[in-house]
Write a protein that holds these residues in place. Structure first.
Motif, mmCIF file in Angstrom:
data_model
loop_
_atom_site.group_PDB
_atom_site.id
_atom_site.type_symbol
_atom_site.label_atom_id
_atom_site.label_comp_id
_atom_site.label_asym_id
_atom_site.label_seq_id
_atom_site.Cartn_x
_atom_site.Cartn_y
_atom_site.Cartn_z
ATOM 1 N N THR A 111 0.854 -1.183 0.000
ATOM 2 C CA THR A 111 0.000 0.000 0.000
ATOM 3 C C THR A 111 0.890 1.234 0.000
ATOM 4 O O THR A 111 1.987 1.213 0.554
ATOM 5 C CB THR A 111 -0.916 0.038 1.235
ATOM 6 O OG1 THR A 111 -0.122 -0.044 2.410
ATOM 7 C CG2 THR A 111 -1.917 -1.096 1.223
ATOM 8 N N ASP A 112 0.415 2.272 -0.658
ATOM 9 C CA ASP A 112 1.162 3.520 -0.614
ATOM 10 C C ASP A 112 0.414 4.506 0.267
ATOM 11 O O ASP A 112 -0.776 4.365 0.528
ATOM 12 C CB ASP A 112 1.401 4.097 -2.011
ATOM 13 C CG ASP A 112 0.123 4.448 -2.747
ATOM 14 O OD1 ASP A 112 -0.971 4.111 -2.265
ATOM 15 O OD2 ASP A 112 0.223 5.052 -3.815
ATOM 16 N N HIS A 113 1.141 5.453 0.771
ATOM 17 C CA HIS A 113 0.586 6.502 1.612
ATOM 18 C C HIS A 113 0.811 7.801 0.862
ATOM 19 O O HIS A 113 1.893 8.040 0.349
ATOM 20 C CB HIS A 113 1.285 6.524 2.971
ATOM 21 C CG HIS A 113 1.231 5.186 3.659
ATOM 22 N ND1 HIS A 113 0.195 4.813 4.469
ATOM 23 C CD2 HIS A 113 2.070 4.126 3.611
ATOM 24 C CE1 HIS A 113 0.407 3.582 4.911
ATOM 25 N NE2 HIS A 113 1.539 3.138 4.402
ATOM 26 N N ARG A 114 -0.215 8.629 0.779
ATOM 27 C CA ARG A 114 -0.122 9.879 0.029
ATOM 28 C C ARG A 114 0.071 11.049 0.988
ATOM 29 O O ARG A 114 -0.595 11.132 2.019
ATOM 30 C CB ARG A 114 -1.388 10.112 -0.804
ATOM 31 C CG ARG A 114 -1.653 9.047 -1.847
ATOM 32 C CD ARG A 114 -0.676 9.164 -3.010
ATOM 33 N NE ARG A 114 -0.905 8.115 -3.987
ATOM 34 C CZ ARG A 114 -1.174 8.349 -5.259
ATOM 35 N NH1 ARG A 114 -1.228 9.569 -5.719
ATOM 36 N NH2 ARG A 114 -1.357 7.331 -6.088
ATOM 37 N N THR A 115 0.979 11.940 0.613
ATOM 38 C CA THR A 115 1.163 13.165 1.369
ATOM 39 C C THR A 115 0.045 14.130 1.003
ATOM 40 O O THR A 115 -0.721 13.883 0.077
ATOM 41 C CB THR A 115 2.521 13.823 1.046
ATOM 42 O OG1 THR A 115 2.506 14.258 -0.320
ATOM 43 C CG2 THR A 115 3.681 12.861 1.288
ATOM 44 N N VAL A 116 -0.024 15.245 1.697
ATOM 45 C CA VAL A 116 -1.023 16.264 1.401
ATOM 46 C C VAL A 116 -0.859 16.737 -0.045
ATOM 47 O O VAL A 116 -1.839 17.004 -0.735
ATOM 48 C CB VAL A 116 -0.898 17.451 2.392
ATOM 49 C CG1 VAL A 116 -1.849 18.571 2.020
ATOM 50 C CG2 VAL A 116 -1.147 16.985 3.808
ATOM 51 N N GLY A 117 0.372 16.776 -0.526
ATOM 52 C CA GLY A 117 0.643 17.202 -1.892
ATOM 53 C C GLY A 117 0.432 16.119 -2.933
ATOM 54 O O GLY A 117 0.633 16.346 -4.120
ATOM 55 N N GLY A 118 0.049 14.908 -2.506
ATOM 56 C CA GLY A 118 -0.241 13.823 -3.433
ATOM 57 C C GLY A 118 0.943 12.926 -3.763
ATOM 58 O O GLY A 118 0.836 12.053 -4.617
ATOM 59 N N HIS A 119 2.063 13.127 -3.083
ATOM 60 C CA HIS A 119 3.239 12.303 -3.342
ATOM 61 C C HIS A 119 3.133 10.969 -2.602
ATOM 62 O O HIS A 119 2.614 10.910 -1.487
ATOM 63 C CB HIS A 119 4.506 13.035 -2.900
ATOM 64 C CG HIS A 119 4.718 14.319 -3.615
ATOM 65 N ND1 HIS A 119 5.279 14.392 -4.860
ATOM 66 C CD2 HIS A 119 4.419 15.590 -3.257
ATOM 67 C CE1 HIS A 119 5.329 15.646 -5.245
ATOM 68 N NE2 HIS A 119 4.799 16.402 -4.293
ATOM 69 N N ARG A 120 3.639 9.924 -3.228
ATOM 70 C CA ARG A 120 3.571 8.592 -2.625
ATOM 71 C C ARG A 120 4.713 8.367 -1.648
ATOM 72 O O ARG A 120 5.838 8.779 -1.880
ATOM 73 C CB ARG A 120 3.654 7.511 -3.704
ATOM 74 C CG ARG A 120 2.476 7.484 -4.612
ATOM 75 C CD ARG A 120 2.637 6.411 -5.665
ATOM 76 N NE ARG A 120 1.535 6.514 -6.602
ATOM 77 C CZ ARG A 120 1.076 5.501 -7.307
ATOM 78 N NH1 ARG A 120 1.634 4.331 -7.238
ATOM 79 N NH2 ARG A 120 0.063 5.672 -8.110
ATOM 80 N N ARG A 121 4.386 7.667 -0.580
ATOM 81 C CA ARG A 121 5.384 7.218 0.382
ATOM 82 C C ARG A 121 5.124 5.737 0.621
ATOM 83 O O ARG A 121 3.992 5.270 0.572
ATOM 84 C CB ARG A 121 5.275 7.988 1.707
ATOM 85 C CG ARG A 121 5.556 9.479 1.595
ATOM 86 C CD ARG A 121 6.996 9.758 1.226
ATOM 87 N NE ARG A 121 7.296 11.186 1.200
ATOM 88 C CZ ARG A 121 7.308 11.926 0.097
ATOM 89 N NH1 ARG A 121 6.999 11.383 -1.070
ATOM 90 N NH2 ARG A 121 7.609 13.199 0.138
#
Length: 60
Positions: A29-39
């Protein structure tokens, strides 16, 4: 710990293609930052690598 794509590529020697395939297959699973970037969660990646045949986790 959540990592950027470049950090995952460097630490685990995985390609962007592999990560996206794991996402598509539901293995990761990926986690999205407020700016929409994947982590990506390092614990999830290490768990996947520990069950993958022929792949070893190397720490630098």
């Amino acid at each position: 710990m959540l990592l950027r794509l470049s950090e995952v590529e460097q630490k685990y020697r995985l390609s962007k293609t592999t990560l996206h395939r794991w996402l598509r297959d539901g293995k990761l699973t990926d986690h999205r930052t407020v700016g929409g970037h994947r982590r990506y969660d390092s614990a999830e990646i290490e768990a996947l690598l520990s069950v993958s045949d022929g792949v070893t986790v190397t720490d630098k």
